[in-house]
Design an enzyme around this catalytic site. Structure first.
Site, PDB file in Angstrom:
ATOM      1  N   ALA A  81       0.826  -1.207   0.000  1.00  0.00           N
ATOM      2  CA  ALA A  81       0.000   0.000   0.000  1.00  0.00           C
ATOM      3  C   ALA A  81       0.859   1.255   0.000  1.00  0.00           C
ATOM      4  CB  ALA A  81      -0.914   0.002   1.226  1.00  0.00           C
TER       5      ALA A  81
ATOM      6  N   GLY B 105       1.918   2.809  -2.768  1.00  0.00           N
ATOM      7  CA  GLY B 105       1.777   3.587  -4.001  1.00  0.00           C
ATOM      8  C   GLY B 105       1.321   5.011  -3.738  1.00  0.00           C
TER       9      GLY B 105
ATOM     10  N   ARG C  44      -2.932   9.349  -9.773  1.00  0.00           N
ATOM     11  CA  ARG C  44      -4.088   9.551 -10.657  1.00  0.00           C
ATOM     12  C   ARG C  44      -5.401   9.756  -9.900  1.00  0.00           C
ATOM     13  NH1 ARG C  44      -3.942   4.850 -14.825  1.00  0.00           N
ATOM     14  NH2 ARG C  44      -2.303   3.947 -13.512  1.00  0.00           N
TER      15      ARG C  44
ATOM     16  N   THR D 256       7.712  -3.413  -6.734  1.00  0.00           N
ATOM     17  CA  THR D 256       6.945  -4.339  -5.904  1.00  0.00           C
ATOM     18  C   THR D 256       7.837  -5.332  -5.147  1.00  0.00           C
ATOM     19  OG1 THR D 256       6.582  -5.628  -7.925  1.00  0.00           O
ATOM     20  CG2 THR D 256       4.781  -4.213  -7.223  1.00  0.00           C
TER      21      THR D 256
ATOM     22  N   TYR E  22      -2.870  -6.456  -2.275  1.00  0.00           N
ATOM     23  CA  TYR E  22      -2.651  -5.060  -2.648  1.00  0.00           C
ATOM     24  C   TYR E  22      -3.747  -4.185  -2.046  1.00  0.00           C
ATOM     25  CZ  TYR E  22       0.610  -7.320  -5.706  1.00  0.00           C
ATOM     26  OH  TYR E  22       1.664  -8.074  -6.159  1.00  0.00           O
TER      27      TYR E  22
ATOM     28  N   GLY F 169       1.462  -7.336 -16.547  1.00  0.00           N
ATOM     29  CA  GLY F 169       2.499  -8.341 -16.752  1.00  0.00           C
ATOM     30  C   GLY F 169       1.866  -9.574 -17.391  1.00  0.00           C
TER      31      GLY F 169
ATOM     32  N   GLU G  78       6.847  -7.974 -17.857  1.00  0.00           N
ATOM     33  CA  GLU G  78       6.062  -6.743 -17.739  1.00  0.00           C
ATOM     34  C   GLU G  78       5.786  -6.163 -19.117  1.00  0.00           C
ATOM     35  OE1 GLU G  78       4.796  -5.396 -14.671  1.00  0.00           O
ATOM     36  OE2 GLU G  78       5.286  -7.500 -14.404  1.00  0.00           O
TER      37      GLU G  78
ATOM     38  N   TYR H 109     -32.489  22.488  26.284  1.00  0.00           N
ATOM     39  CA  TYR H 109     -31.129  23.035  26.271  1.00  0.00           C
ATOM     40  C   TYR H 109     -31.178  24.515  26.614  1.00  0.00           C
ATOM     41  CZ  TYR H 109     -26.424  23.852  24.322  1.00  0.00           C
ATOM     42  OH  TYR H 109     -25.107  24.188  24.134  1.00  0.00           O
TER      43      TYR H 109
ATOM     44  N   SER I  41     -51.341  21.036  20.914  1.00  0.00           N
ATOM     45  CA  SER I  41     -50.465  21.524  19.845  1.00  0.00           C
ATOM     46  C   SER I  41     -49.683  22.759  20.257  1.00  0.00           C
ATOM     47  CB  SER I  41     -51.310  21.878  18.618  1.00  0.00           C
ATOM     48  OG  SER I  41     -51.921  20.703  18.135  1.00  0.00           O
TER      49      SER I  41
END
Ligand code: UD1
Ligand code: CA
Length: 453
Positions: free
Chosen positions: A9, A11, A15, A79, A99, A136, A151, A384, A402
């Site tokens: 992890a 990377g 992108r 890797t 991954y 790959g 690859e 409150y 009401s």
């Protein structure tokens, strides 16, 4: 055979164009890497090591509740180099490599996969793809035995024509990995230490390469950008919707249901469109959820109807209740069986007894409301004072007229009535009428102001 899992992890996730590390982007509300950790956990490995790099401190924080080893890969050298950083934490017989950006791998697939690896055998997850560009390629000999992985950037035309690709997922005997990782070379098109070179070295050393394909291609799909993230999100949601339907839930439109957490369901439940279920949600038999409802961390018992556009968070709802449309139940809400909450009613930390009703336009906070009491339209619990929260307690069979303001702390007795429009600042005893409003005067002969012409 003991098992270690290593999750890559490190990377950058360029992108994604995001300040958030890629593996923390969520699928179904949960970071991608957490999906992978959970899938790994399902195999009960002796250890899980996460290789982190760029933005890694955030990844560690996000997963701090988990017992994981953390291996820092300060520089992304490939890797193979990434796995090498994890090796000091690994002492088990077999190492499973996953991954952080391949989130939908299923435990069932991994279980079958890992069972193939042993001291002399590497299990390798592959896939045949219509368009293998970028991946790959698996190079086999005339007998179909795997020889090596090449690859994309290092491949010749014949190799590029191969449509079987390396998914990256690997289960390898630790002893062999430990022996060959230090021998990896970076003299390739990308100048990286390729984990994939381990396969060729294993063949040279006489190990067997046993390939397996996942039941579904999406299990090994990676995420590099937000388009791929959204695609996997939809796949994940479709799979969940289908599982629910198979378990006896009617989903009116499986493309408009999102489950972001864990859902426990009875049967003959109906989920209308745009239902979003978040966290831990339990729905009893025959519960019906109307369109556009958001339900988070809630338990809803059998035969309850939630009408359209209701938002429920942290509530426990009994059987045969009726909620909404346009209701908002906030944390600490408990409805006993047959209670009713109508439109534009907000509750928080409120308990309503059996058959109690608040059908229109109310705020009930820090309140306890007895069985079969009726809360009139526009009733507000004034809980409150800007600093302290105070409680309103209403007995059984009370009737609140009401537009009353109940200024807490205050008790309204069983069977008591509150006159409409009252501001109640003192307790009302059982069976009494409490009226707290100015008396009406009628003025005879009243002339309305007239406009000058
Ligand atoms: C890799 C495989 C390729 C496979 C493809 C599947 C290698 C050399 N190639 O290629 O055969 O078809 O995955 O998607 O392994 N990572 C690190 N540290 C690093 C480099 C990578 O943690 O130094 C992590 C990345 O975060 C990513 C994963 O490893 O999650 C794959 O890395 P990436 O550079 O995307 O490899 P690919 O070129 O896609
Ligand atoms: Ca990749």
């Amino acid at each position: 055979m003991t098992l270690a899992t290593v999750i890559l992890a490190a990377g950058k996730g360029t992108r994604m164009k995001s300040a958030l590390p890629k593996v923390l982007h969520p699928i179904a509300g949960k970071p991608m890497v957490s999906h992978v950790v959970d899938a790994a956990r399902a195999l009960a490995p002796q250890s899980i090591t996460v290789v982190y790099g760029h933005g890694g401190e955030h990844v560690r924080e996000a997963l701090s509740a988990q017992s994981l080893n953390w291996a820092l890969q300060a520089e992304q050298l490939g890797t193979g180099h990434a796995v090498a950083q994890a090796m000091p934490f690994v002492s088990e017989d077999v190492v499973l490599i996953l991954y952080g950006d391949v989130p939908l791998i299923r435990p069932d697939t991994l279980r079958e996969f890992v069972a193939r690896a042993n001291a002399d055998t590497i299990a390798l997850m592959t896939l045949n793809m219509d368009n293998p560009t970028g991946y790959g390629r698996i190079i086999r000999d005339a007998d179909g035995q795997v020889q090596r992985i090449v690859e994309q950037k290092d491949a010749n035309d014949a190799e590029l024509a191969v449509d079987e690709i390396n998914t990256g997922i690997l289960a390898c005997p630790r002893a062999f990995l430990a022996e060959v990782l230090p021998k990896l070379k970076s003299n390739n098109a990308q100048g990286e230490y390729y984990l994939t070179d381990v396969i060729g070295m294993a063949v040279q050393a006489g190990l067997t390469i046993d390939t397996m394909q996942p039941a579904h291609g999406w299990e090994v799909d990676g995420v590099n950008d937000r388009v791929q993230l959204a695609r996997l999100e939809r796949i994940y949601q479709r799979v969940q919707a289908e599982a629910l339907m198979r378990a006896g839930v009617t989903v009116l439109d499986p493309t408009r249901l999102d489950v972001r957490g864990t859902l426990q369901c009875g049967t003959d439940i109906v989920l209308d469109i745009n239902t979003v279920l978040i966290g831990e949600v339990t729905l009893g038999d025959r519960v019906s959820i109307g369109p556009n409802c958001v339900i988070r961390n809630a338990r809803i018992a059998a035969d309850t109807v939630i009408e359209a556009n209701s938002v429920i968070d942290g509530a426990v709802i009994g059987a045969s209740c009726h909620v909404g449309p346009f209701a908002r139940l906030r944390p600490g809400t408990q409805l006993a069986d047959h209670a009713r909450i109508g439109n534009f009613v907000e509750t928080k930390n409120a308990r309503l007894g059996e058959g109690a009703k608040a059908n229109h336009l109310s705020y009930l906070g820090d309140a306890e409301i007895g069985a079969h009491s009726n809360i009139g339209a526009g009733t507000i619990t004034c809980n409150y004072d800007g600093v302290n929260k105070s409680k309103t307690v209403i007995g059984d069979n009370a009737f609140i007229g009401s537009n009353s303001a109940l200024v807490a702390p205050v008790n309204i007795g069983a069977g008591a009535t509150v006159g409409a429009g009252s501001v109640i600042t003192a307790d009302v005893p059982d069976a009494h009428l409490g009226v707290g409003r100015s008396k009406q005067r009628n003025i005879a002969g009243w002339q309305r102001p007239k406009k000058k012409d």
